[in-house]
Design an enzyme around this catalytic site. Structure first.
Site, PDB file in Angstrom:
ATOM      1  N   ASP A 252      41.988  75.956   2.819  1.00 41.76           N
ATOM      2  CA  ASP A 252      41.790  76.346   4.215  1.00 41.76           C
ATOM      3  C   ASP A 252      40.622  77.328   4.380  1.00 41.76           C
ATOM      4  O   ASP A 252      40.304  77.743   5.487  1.00 41.76           O
ATOM      5  CB  ASP A 252      43.099  76.967   4.749  1.00 41.76           C
ATOM      6  CG  ASP A 252      43.120  77.095   6.265  1.00 41.76           C
ATOM      7  OD1 ASP A 252      42.486  76.255   6.937  1.00 41.76           O
ATOM      8  OD2 ASP A 252      43.754  78.035   6.786  1.00 41.76           O
ATOM      9  N   SER A 274      43.082  77.039  12.559  1.00 46.18           N
ATOM     10  CA  SER A 274      43.763  75.861  12.028  1.00 46.18           C
ATOM     11  C   SER A 274      45.052  75.641  12.812  1.00 46.18           C
ATOM     12  O   SER A 274      45.795  76.593  13.085  1.00 46.18           O
ATOM     13  CB  SER A 274      44.131  76.065  10.556  1.00 46.18           C
ATOM     14  OG  SER A 274      43.181  76.859   9.899  1.00 46.18           O
ATOM     15  N   GLN A 324      43.189  68.144   8.173  1.00 47.09           N
ATOM     16  CA  GLN A 324      43.560  69.276   9.032  1.00 47.09           C
ATOM     17  C   GLN A 324      43.059  69.019  10.443  1.00 47.09           C
ATOM     18  O   GLN A 324      41.995  68.408  10.625  1.00 47.09           O
ATOM     19  CB  GLN A 324      42.935  70.583   8.530  1.00 47.09           C
ATOM     20  CG  GLN A 324      43.302  71.769   9.405  1.00 47.09           C
ATOM     21  CD  GLN A 324      42.768  73.119   8.913  1.00 47.09           C
ATOM     22  OE1 GLN A 324      41.823  73.644   9.470  1.00 47.09           O
ATOM     23  NE2 GLN A 324      43.399  73.682   7.889  1.00 47.09           N
TER      24      GLN A 324
HETATM   25  C1  LIG Z   1      29.961  75.018   6.946  1.00 48.14           C
HETATM   26  C2  LIG Z   1      29.187  76.016   6.147  1.00 48.14           C
HETATM   27  C3  LIG Z   1      30.087  77.092   5.827  1.00 48.14           C
HETATM   28  C4  LIG Z   1      29.428  78.204   5.115  1.00 48.14           C
HETATM   29  C5  LIG Z   1      30.458  79.240   5.115  1.00 48.14           C
HETATM   30  C6  LIG Z   1      30.110  80.415   4.401  1.00 48.14           C
HETATM   31  C7  LIG Z   1      30.918  81.351   4.512  1.00 48.14           C
HETATM   32  C8  LIG Z   1      32.150  81.183   5.356  1.00 48.14           C
HETATM   33  C9  LIG Z   1      32.476  82.406   6.080  1.00 48.14           C
HETATM   34  C10 LIG Z   1      33.604  82.529   6.665  1.00 48.14           C
HETATM   35  C11 LIG Z   1      34.631  81.463   6.600  1.00 48.14           C
HETATM   36  C12 LIG Z   1      35.830  81.941   7.290  1.00 48.14           C
HETATM   37  C13 LIG Z   1      36.892  80.973   7.087  1.00 48.14           C
HETATM   38  C14 LIG Z   1      38.078  81.402   7.844  1.00 48.14           C
HETATM   39  C15 LIG Z   1      39.043  80.304   7.939  1.00 48.14           C
HETATM   40  C16 LIG Z   1      40.219  80.839   8.595  1.00 48.14           C
HETATM   41  C17 LIG Z   1      41.137  79.755   9.043  1.00 48.14           C
HETATM   42  C18 LIG Z   1      42.354  80.427   9.456  1.00 48.14           C
HETATM   43  O1  LIG Z   1      42.885  81.186   8.739  1.00 48.14           O
HETATM   44  S1  LIG Z   1      43.014  80.130  10.994  1.00 48.14           S
HETATM   45  C19 LIG Z   1      44.549  80.977  10.866  1.00 48.14           C
HETATM   46  C20 LIG Z   1      45.661  80.015  10.852  1.00 48.14           C
HETATM   47  N1  LIG Z   1      45.920  79.524  12.161  1.00 48.14           N
HETATM   48  C21 LIG Z   1      46.509  80.304  13.109  1.00 48.14           C
HETATM   49  O2  LIG Z   1      46.799  81.451  12.878  1.00 48.14           O
HETATM   50  C22 LIG Z   1      46.809  79.658  14.442  1.00 48.14           C
HETATM   51  C23 LIG Z   1      48.155  80.115  14.951  1.00 48.14           C
HETATM   52  N2  LIG Z   1      48.501  79.456  16.196  1.00 48.14           N
HETATM   53  C24 LIG Z   1      48.206  79.966  17.422  1.00 48.14           C
HETATM   54  O3  LIG Z   1      47.619  81.028  17.531  1.00 48.14           O
HETATM   55  C25 LIG Z   1      48.666  79.192  18.615  1.00 48.14           C
HETATM   56  O4  LIG Z   1      49.570  78.205  18.243  1.00 48.14           O
HETATM   57  C26 LIG Z   1      47.488  78.518  19.371  1.00 48.14           C
HETATM   58  C27 LIG Z   1      46.781  77.530  18.480  1.00 48.14           C
HETATM   59  C28 LIG Z   1      46.516  79.561  19.875  1.00 48.14           C
HETATM   60  C29 LIG Z   1      48.059  77.772  20.566  1.00 48.14           C
HETATM   61  O5  LIG Z   1      48.844  78.654  21.353  1.00 48.14           O
HETATM   62  P1  LIG Z   1      48.896  78.480  22.939  1.00 48.14           P
HETATM   63  O6  LIG Z   1      49.427  77.153  23.268  1.00 48.14           O
HETATM   64  O7  LIG Z   1      49.654  79.630  23.485  1.00 48.14           O
HETATM   65  O8  LIG Z   1      47.360  78.523  23.251  1.00 48.14           O
HETATM   66  P2  LIG Z   1      46.474  79.006  24.464  1.00 48.14           P
HETATM   67  O9  LIG Z   1      45.463  77.960  24.667  1.00 48.14           O
HETATM   68  O10 LIG Z   1      47.305  79.321  25.626  1.00 48.14           O
HETATM   69  O11 LIG Z   1      45.738  80.328  23.923  1.00 48.14           O
HETATM   70  C30 LIG Z   1      46.427  81.361  23.295  1.00 48.14           C
HETATM   71  C31 LIG Z   1      45.689  82.686  23.512  1.00 48.14           C
HETATM   72  O12 LIG Z   1      44.342  82.578  23.088  1.00 48.14           O
HETATM   73  C32 LIG Z   1      43.474  82.964  24.166  1.00 48.14           C
HETATM   74  N3  LIG Z   1      42.352  82.049  24.215  1.00 48.14           N
HETATM   75  C33 LIG Z   1      42.418  80.762  24.470  1.00 48.14           C
HETATM   76  N4  LIG Z   1      41.204  80.215  24.447  1.00 48.14           N
HETATM   77  C34 LIG Z   1      40.356  81.197  24.166  1.00 48.14           C
HETATM   78  C35 LIG Z   1      38.957  81.254  24.000  1.00 48.14           C
HETATM   79  N5  LIG Z   1      38.195  80.193  24.161  1.00 48.14           N
HETATM   80  N6  LIG Z   1      38.396  82.436  23.710  1.00 48.14           N
HETATM   81  C36 LIG Z   1      39.148  83.542  23.587  1.00 48.14           C
HETATM   82  N7  LIG Z   1      40.500  83.544  23.735  1.00 48.14           N
HETATM   83  C37 LIG Z   1      41.084  82.391  24.015  1.00 48.14           C
HETATM   84  C38 LIG Z   1      44.276  82.760  25.398  1.00 48.14           C
HETATM   85  O13 LIG Z   1      43.807  83.638  26.378  1.00 48.14           O
HETATM   86  C39 LIG Z   1      45.650  83.060  24.977  1.00 48.14           C
HETATM   87  O14 LIG Z   1      45.845  84.440  25.026  1.00 48.14           O
HETATM   88  P3  LIG Z   1      46.830  85.043  26.157  1.00 48.14           P
HETATM   89  O15 LIG Z   1      48.195  84.579  25.750  1.00 48.14           O
HETATM   90  O16 LIG Z   1      46.636  86.523  26.008  1.00 48.14           O
HETATM   91  O17 LIG Z   1      46.383  84.480  27.434  1.00 48.14           O
END
Ligand SMILES: CCCCC/C=C\C/C=C\CCCCCCCC(=O)SCCNC(=O)CCNC(=O)[C@H](O)C(C)(C)COP(=O)(O)OP(=O)(O)OC[C@H]1O[C@@H](n2cnc3c(N)ncnc32)[C@H](O)[C@@H]1OP(=O)(O)O
Length: 342
Positions: A252, A274, A324
């Site tokens: 991931d 994700s 994914q």
């Molecule tokens: C390709 C070349 C690469 C080279 C790379 C070199 C280096 C790489 C460097 C870095 C790499 C980093 C890699 C990182 C990878 C990390 C991956 C992860 O770990 S992700 C973590 C795992 N996933 C999660 O934690 C998700 C958990 N799930 C949720 O949060 C929810 O289920 C959901 C998916 C958000 C859905 O929930 P819900 O139905 O309630 O969704 P909403 O749409 O209502 O939104 C929720 C919340 O978010 C706010 N929101 C929505 N849209 C936006 C937006 N566009 N911008 C900002 N905020 C947003 C929204 O307002 C809601 O908040 P609130 O409730 O306060 O209104």
């Protein structure tokens, strides 16, 4: 043997038999189960320490986010997958090994809080076992995983998937070298170079070597595909269950981002997380030896990016297939989507 005296343990006793095991073979009685270290030792690799869980009760384990673990402002999704798979593996007969998993990320995890892993023993069959795991923080289920385990079994064998021809990892730059090069590369925008230089660099527990030398940045478009070698830093314990958990953890790290490649542009700020993650483990491997990760994103639509991947050993054996789906949105400012709300 008959006349010599040897230190031995009585390992079974009935009215008719007494089974003795010479002291030098007592290791045969040790559990072959998932790395059973009850403590996190400094000598273990960081990846192994990140996946360490404390047993709380039968079927309940606790994990934490180590201060030196990658976080990205939230509990890293790979940490949930790796720790939940470790929890499930600890409840399964050690002869059965995970062959597939399916997970959903439900809420952003808080890295300042421990994570409770509750394992549900869905089924224990003769050849297969199934487990469901819930990761809980503050009373909320933040992540859920289903995993299936199988006893080793012979059968038909074929592999159509071919490992692409890529440079050996030894010929490629490490992330650290790449970072140094990028900071001084005159072909890259100065703003980007300054950003790379000023960003705090936290080494990952996984070594990564990108196969293609490219000068694209997070602000320039590139094809929705990526290939890189990875391996855990340091040596891992000899337990196939651990190696699969480490591959799950790593899978991931750079996966969903590939879906964003064709949409990158100057000033783009994305909010991507994700949503779900599936893996199929085809063959045994070591995650502290180089593994080639081949990633493609065939589709992005409706604020969801889809990525699929294949992992190969250096010998070209297909070891893992995975997919994914992730949320891909333009971030509304300020970027708030990734804050825990538990
Ligand atoms: C390709 C070349 C690469 C080279 C790379 C070199 C280096 C790489 C460097 C870095 C790499 C980093 C890699 C990182 C990878 C990390 C991956 C992860 O770990 S992700 C973590 C795992 N996933 C999660 O934690 C998700 C958990 N799930 C949720 O949060 C929810 O289920 C959901 C998916 C958000 C859905 O929930 P819900 O139905 O309630 O969704 P909403 O749409 O209502 O939104 C929720 C919340 O978010 C706010 N929101 C929505 N849209 C936006 C937006 N566009 N911008 C900002 N905020 C947003 C929204 O307002 C809601 O908040 P609130 O409730 O306060 O209104």
């Amino acid at each position: 043997m008959a006349s010599s005296t040897q230190p031995a343990d009585v390992i079974a006793l009935s009215k008719l038999t007494c089974l003795l095991l010479p002291k030098e073979h007592t290791n045969l009685l040790e559990s072959k189960s998932i790395w059973s270290a009850d403590e996190t030792h400094e000598k273990f690799s960081l990846a192994e320490r990140i996946l360490h869980l404390d047993p709380v009760e039968v079927n309940i384990f606790q994990g934490i986010t180590l201060p030196d673990a990658p976080k990205f402002g939230k509990v890293f999704g790979g940490q949930f997958i790796g720790q939940a798979l470790a929890a499930a593996s600890k409840t399964v007969d050690c002869l059965k090994i995970v062959h597939s998993l399916h997970a959903y990320f439900l809420l952003i995890g808080d890295f300042n809080m421990p994570i409770t892993y509750q394992v549900h023993r869905v089924r224990d069959g003769k050849s297969f076992a199934t487990r469901r795991v819930e990761a809980i923080q503050n009373g909320n289920v933040v992540f859920t995983l289903l995993a299936s385990f199988q006893k080793e079994e012979g059968g038909f064998n074929h592999q159509v998937a071919e490992m692409p021809s890529v440079p050996n990892p030894e010929e490629l730059l490490s992330m650290e070298e790449l970072r140094e090069r990028r900071i001084i590369d005159p072909r890259l925008p100065r703003t980007y170079r300054n950003k790379v230089a000023s960003r705090e660099y936290v080494p990952w527990p996984i070594e990564i070597r990108f196969c293609e030398h490219n000068t694209s940045t997070n602000q320039t478009k590139s094809p929705p595909s990526l290939r890189y070698w990875f391996r855990a830093k340091g040596k891992l314990s000899d337990d196939q269950a651990l190696h699969r958990c480490v591959a799950a953890y790593t899978s991931d790290l750079i996966f969903l981002q590939v879906s964003l490649n064709p949409h990158r542009e100057k000033g783009l700020k994305s909010a991507s997380v994700s949503l779900d993650h599936s893996m199929w483990f085809h063959r045994p491997f070591r995650a502290d030896d180089w593994v080639l990760y081949v990633i493609n994103s065939p589709s992005a639509h409706g604020a969801r990016g889809f990525v699929s991947g294949q992992m190969f050993t250096r010998n070209g054996e297909l070891i893992v297939s995975l997919t994914q789906e992730g949320l891909l949105r333009r971030a509304r400012s300020p970027v708030s989507a990734a804050k825990p709300k538990l």
